[in-house]
Design an enzyme around this catalytic site. Structure first.
Site, short mmCIF file in Angstrom:
data_model
loop_
_atom_site.label_atom_id
_atom_site.label_comp_id
_atom_site.label_asym_id
_atom_site.label_seq_id
_atom_site.Cartn_x
_atom_site.Cartn_y
_atom_site.Cartn_z
N SER A 83 0.83 -1.21 0.00
CA SER A 83 0.00 0.00 0.00
C SER A 83 0.85 1.26 0.00
O SER A 83 1.99 1.25 0.46
CB SER A 83 -0.90 0.04 1.23
OG SER A 83 -1.70 -1.10 1.30
N1 SAH Z 1 0.04 -5.55 4.05
C1 SAH Z 1 0.82 -5.78 2.85
C2 SAH Z 1 0.09 -5.47 1.56
C3 SAH Z 1 -1.12 -6.25 1.40
S1 SAH Z 1 -1.57 -6.62 -0.26
C4 SAH Z 1 2.12 -5.02 2.87
O1 SAH Z 1 2.40 -4.28 3.81
O2 SAH Z 1 2.89 -5.20 1.94
C5 SAH Z 1 -2.76 -7.83 0.18
C6 SAH Z 1 -2.17 -9.15 0.51
O3 SAH Z 1 -3.22 -9.97 1.04
C7 SAH Z 1 -1.64 -9.89 -0.70
O4 SAH Z 1 -0.32 -10.29 -0.48
C8 SAH Z 1 -2.57 -11.09 -0.84
O5 SAH Z 1 -1.96 -12.24 -1.36
C9 SAH Z 1 -3.01 -11.28 0.60
N2 SAH Z 1 -4.27 -12.03 0.79
C10 SAH Z 1 -5.38 -12.02 0.01
N3 SAH Z 1 -6.33 -12.83 0.51
C11 SAH Z 1 -5.81 -13.37 1.66
C12 SAH Z 1 -6.30 -14.30 2.62
N4 SAH Z 1 -7.50 -14.85 2.50
N5 SAH Z 1 -5.49 -14.62 3.65
C13 SAH Z 1 -4.24 -14.10 3.77
N6 SAH Z 1 -3.73 -13.22 2.87
C14 SAH Z 1 -4.49 -12.86 1.83
#
Ligand code: SAH
Length: 236
Positions: A83
């Protein structure tokens, strides 16, 4: 072509003068705090301090390091994104984590948000559904010395029962409903923060507090666009 040249130049610099580069990134980080956070509504000194401290450039691939402190999200592979700094700061400010609290993050991605939270409390748990990202982030957090973050590869829809209850839960992927087990695994008075809404269009940063077993005092903040939460949530 220009971009390749710049990357090569940058890597050579990084190799030859690692300490100068750290200074360069420290400057970029300071600017980011001043221009993107303070000029908006990030007022919590703890959050400003942490955002000025965590080396965001170490959470992206080498060719994107130069853009790590820019005012937009960046790709982290597997179609996912880290983000924009402001959104990380805003979510951190809203969650208001205090020392000693136990936090669960769903969506580890690059590990940056987890690292920011880990500067504010002693135990952060984080779950990532994409295996490749989960494997590389575990290595990264270990190398950077974040011993207070426990990460796993799984579907965060189910939370992490073993370590529940949590004082705060943060979902960093778009959800069209609140996963019930995440509310169950919250302590009484615990907070849950997520981008809630359409996973195809946009979401609203939403936070609630657990009162008598249910999420109440639900507040909506600003509109955001996150990558969708995948796995079990899509079947419901
Ligand atoms: N917080 C992260 C960015 C998040 S992007 C940072 O600081 O970089 C969103 C992330 O959520 C992605 O990596 C995606 O693969 C993950 N995601 C999506 N669905 C999910 C789920 N059901 N459980 C765990 N992770 C998930």
């Amino acid at each position: 072509m220009k971009r390749i040249n710049f990357s090569v130049f940058f890597l050579v610099l990084l190799f030859l003068f690692p300490s100068q580069n750290e200074e360069y990134f420290t400057q970029l980080r300071k600017q980011m705090v001043e221009r993107q956070l303070k000029r908006r509504d990030i007022t919590d000194p703890k959050v400003l301090d942490v955002m000025g401290k965590v080396k965001r450039h170490l959470f992206v691939s080498e060719n994107l390091m130069g853009e790590a402190y820019a005012d937009f999200p960046l790709p982290i592979g597997e179609g996912q994104t880290i983000s924009q700094p402001y959104i990380v700061a805003l979510m951190t400010q809203l969650l208001n984590v205090k020392p000693g609290e136990k936090v669960l993050e769903i969506g580890t991605g690059s590990g940056y948000q987890a690292a920011v939270l880990a500067e504010l409390t002693d135990s952060v748990f984080t779950i990532e559904i994409k295996e490749k990202l989960a494997v590389s982030v575990e290595k990264r957090l270990k190398n950077l010395g974040y011993h207070n973050i426990k990460a796993k590869y799984d579907d965060g829809y189910y939370g992490w029962e073993e370590y529940a209850p949590f004082d705060a839960v943060i979902i960093t992927a778009a959800a069209n409903h609140i996963p019930p087990l995440l509310v169950k695994q919250l302590k009484e008075e615990g907070r849950l923060l997520l981008p809630l809404g359409s996973t195809r269009y946009w979401q609203t940063l939403t936070m609630g507090t657990k009162i008598s077993g249910e999420l109440k005092n639900i507040r909506h903040y600003t509109d955001v666009i996150f990558v969708p939460m995948t796995g079990e949530i899509q079947k419901r």
